[in-house]
Motif scaffolding. Sequence first.
Motif, PDB file in Angstrom:
ATOM      1  N   UNK A   1      68.844  34.573  58.483  1.00  0.00           N
ATOM      2  CA  UNK A   1      68.107  35.435  58.206  1.00  0.00           C
ATOM      3  C   UNK A   1      66.956  35.818  58.675  1.00  0.00           C
ATOM      4  N   UNK A   2      66.489  34.733  59.142  1.00  0.00           N
ATOM      5  CA  UNK A   2      64.587  34.509  59.028  1.00  0.00           C
ATOM      6  C   UNK A   2      65.020  35.263  60.355  1.00  0.00           C
ATOM      7  N   UNK A   3      65.969  35.138  61.268  1.00  0.00           N
ATOM      8  CA  UNK A   3      65.561  35.947  62.110  1.00  0.00           C
ATOM      9  C   UNK A   3      65.932  37.514  62.640  1.00  0.00           C
ATOM     10  N   UNK A   4      67.016  37.983  61.297  1.00  0.00           N
ATOM     11  CA  UNK A   4      67.039  39.132  60.982  1.00  0.00           C
ATOM     12  C   UNK A   4      65.973  39.804  60.377  1.00  0.00           C
ATOM     13  N   UNK A   5      65.274  39.349  59.678  1.00  0.00           N
ATOM     14  CA  UNK A   5      63.943  39.869  59.147  1.00  0.00           C
ATOM     15  C   UNK A   5      62.355  39.530  60.407  1.00  0.00           C
ATOM     16  N   UNK A   6      62.833  38.851  61.302  1.00  0.00           N
ATOM     17  CA  UNK A   6      61.711  39.244  61.891  1.00  0.00           C
ATOM     18  C   UNK A   6      61.555  40.227  62.708  1.00  0.00           C
ATOM     19  N   UNK A   7      62.839  40.715  63.132  1.00  0.00           N
ATOM     20  CA  UNK A   7      63.203  41.813  64.147  1.00  0.00           C
ATOM     21  C   UNK A   7      62.643  42.938  62.759  1.00  0.00           C
ATOM     22  N   UNK A   8      62.837  42.731  62.270  1.00  0.00           N
ATOM     23  CA  UNK A   8      62.889  44.126  60.763  1.00  0.00           C
ATOM     24  C   UNK A   8      60.755  44.251  60.998  1.00  0.00           C
ATOM     25  N   UNK A   9      60.076  43.178  60.621  1.00  0.00           N
ATOM     26  CA  UNK A   9      58.701  43.635  60.633  1.00  0.00           C
ATOM     27  C   UNK A   9      58.230  43.532  61.550  1.00  0.00           C
ATOM     28  N   UNK A  10      58.725  43.125  62.970  1.00  0.00           N
ATOM     29  CA  UNK A  10      57.956  42.924  64.083  1.00  0.00           C
ATOM     30  C   UNK A  10      58.611  44.228  65.113  1.00  0.00           C
ATOM     31  N   UNK A  11      59.311  44.931  64.429  1.00  0.00           N
ATOM     32  CA  UNK A  11      59.721  46.021  65.338  1.00  0.00           C
ATOM     33  C   UNK A  11      58.849  47.653  65.522  1.00  0.00           C
ATOM     34  N   UNK A  12      58.449  47.849  64.739  1.00  0.00           N
ATOM     35  CA  UNK A  12      56.927  48.988  64.317  1.00  0.00           C
ATOM     36  C   UNK A  12      55.625  48.882  65.766  1.00  0.00           C
ATOM     37  N   UNK A  13      55.741  47.599  65.620  1.00  0.00           N
ATOM     38  CA  UNK A  13      54.499  47.428  66.773  1.00  0.00           C
ATOM     39  C   UNK A  13      55.115  47.616  68.321  1.00  0.00           C
ATOM     40  N   UNK A  14      56.419  46.767  68.922  1.00  0.00           N
ATOM     41  CA  UNK A  14      57.000  46.909  69.516  1.00  0.00           C
ATOM     42  C   UNK A  14      57.295  48.428  70.331  1.00  0.00           C
ATOM     43  N   UNK A  15      58.120  49.146  69.531  1.00  0.00           N
ATOM     44  CA  UNK A  15      58.497  50.717  69.433  1.00  0.00           C
ATOM     45  C   UNK A  15      57.114  51.551  69.893  1.00  0.00           C
ATOM     46  N   UNK A  16      56.125  51.380  69.777  1.00  0.00           N
ATOM     47  CA  UNK A  16      55.156  51.972  69.031  1.00  0.00           C
ATOM     48  C   UNK A  16      54.825  51.772  71.258  1.00  0.00           C
ATOM     49  N   UNK A  17      54.733  50.247  71.134  1.00  0.00           N
ATOM     50  CA  UNK A  17      54.310  50.335  72.628  1.00  0.00           C
ATOM     51  C   UNK A  17      55.073  50.608  73.817  1.00  0.00           C
ATOM     52  N   UNK A  18      56.138  50.465  73.549  1.00  0.00           N
ATOM     53  CA  UNK A  18      57.459  51.099  74.439  1.00  0.00           C
ATOM     54  C   UNK A  18      57.048  52.708  74.527  1.00  0.00           C
ATOM     55  N   UNK A  19      56.983  53.263  73.189  1.00  0.00           N
ATOM     56  CA  UNK A  19      57.091  55.125  73.399  1.00  0.00           C
ATOM     57  C   UNK A  19      56.477  55.446  74.461  1.00  0.00           C
TER      58      UNK A  19
END
Length: 278
Positions: free
Chosen positions: A143-161
């Motif tokens: 569950x902690x891993x699932x929430x980490x993915x959700x909360x940190x995905x936006x910054x990662x998508x921004x950099x990759x984009x």
Amino acid sequence: MRILSKWSKEILLALTALIFLSPIYIIFVNSFKTRQELYENALALPGEFSFQYYTEAMEKMDFVNAFTNSMVVTIVSVVLIVILSSMTAWMLARSGNRISTIIFMTLIATMLIPFQTLMMPLMQLVTGVTRDLGIPLYNSLSGLIFMNIGFNAALSVFLYHGFVKSIPISLEEAATIDGASKFGVFWRIIFPILTPITATVMILNVILIWNDFLLPSLTLVDKELRTIPLSVFYFFGEFTIEWNLAMAGLTLTIIPVVIFYILAQKYIIKGIGEGAVK
């Protein structure tokens, strides 16, 4: 005059570096002191450099178990963030339609929302899902891993984009003409080119997830599930604080991140410069 100006800048930079490094010095030095020495002078060197308090801190923290939990959470979270964010950013950058733009801007907007405003509704949702549906989101590493993915995905998508937009689309067209599928184009052509920004995304997420205290403290209850930041926290009691043991525990917490950063630091400036700016 130029020499004086140059030396003044060097001295100013050196003093600034000392100010920023002073907390690390205080933590490291006080991790070797007795409580009496620590209270007498927190800045002085210890009378004897002994690893006694490190051994005691590791025992009280259940360090091996806490370290394993932190490693599992960090590695799995970062790997999934890298895979999902890179694929999402690639599709959003290449689609170029209004829906893609709305999705991307929505992800960016979520970066502006403080976690503190979400944590209480989040915990009510997580405990409700765990209780009613039996999905182990609360009091579990998954569950902690699932929430980490959700909360940190936006910054990662921004950099990759930003980085994906700098890759010529002709490479993908050539691979498609040669018979490569969408999946093959991404993994064989695009993802290897994303290496600099991938290193940057990994570094940022490792630091964020490894040092995170608030989210694990809300979601993990059982002692055997504690991560390293949670284990260090229990040196700070209601009536007494074992400062020397806490400093030893904090030093043990910092070392893995420092080693990882040293090994990958050459990519971080390059990745941010080529990804976020373009």
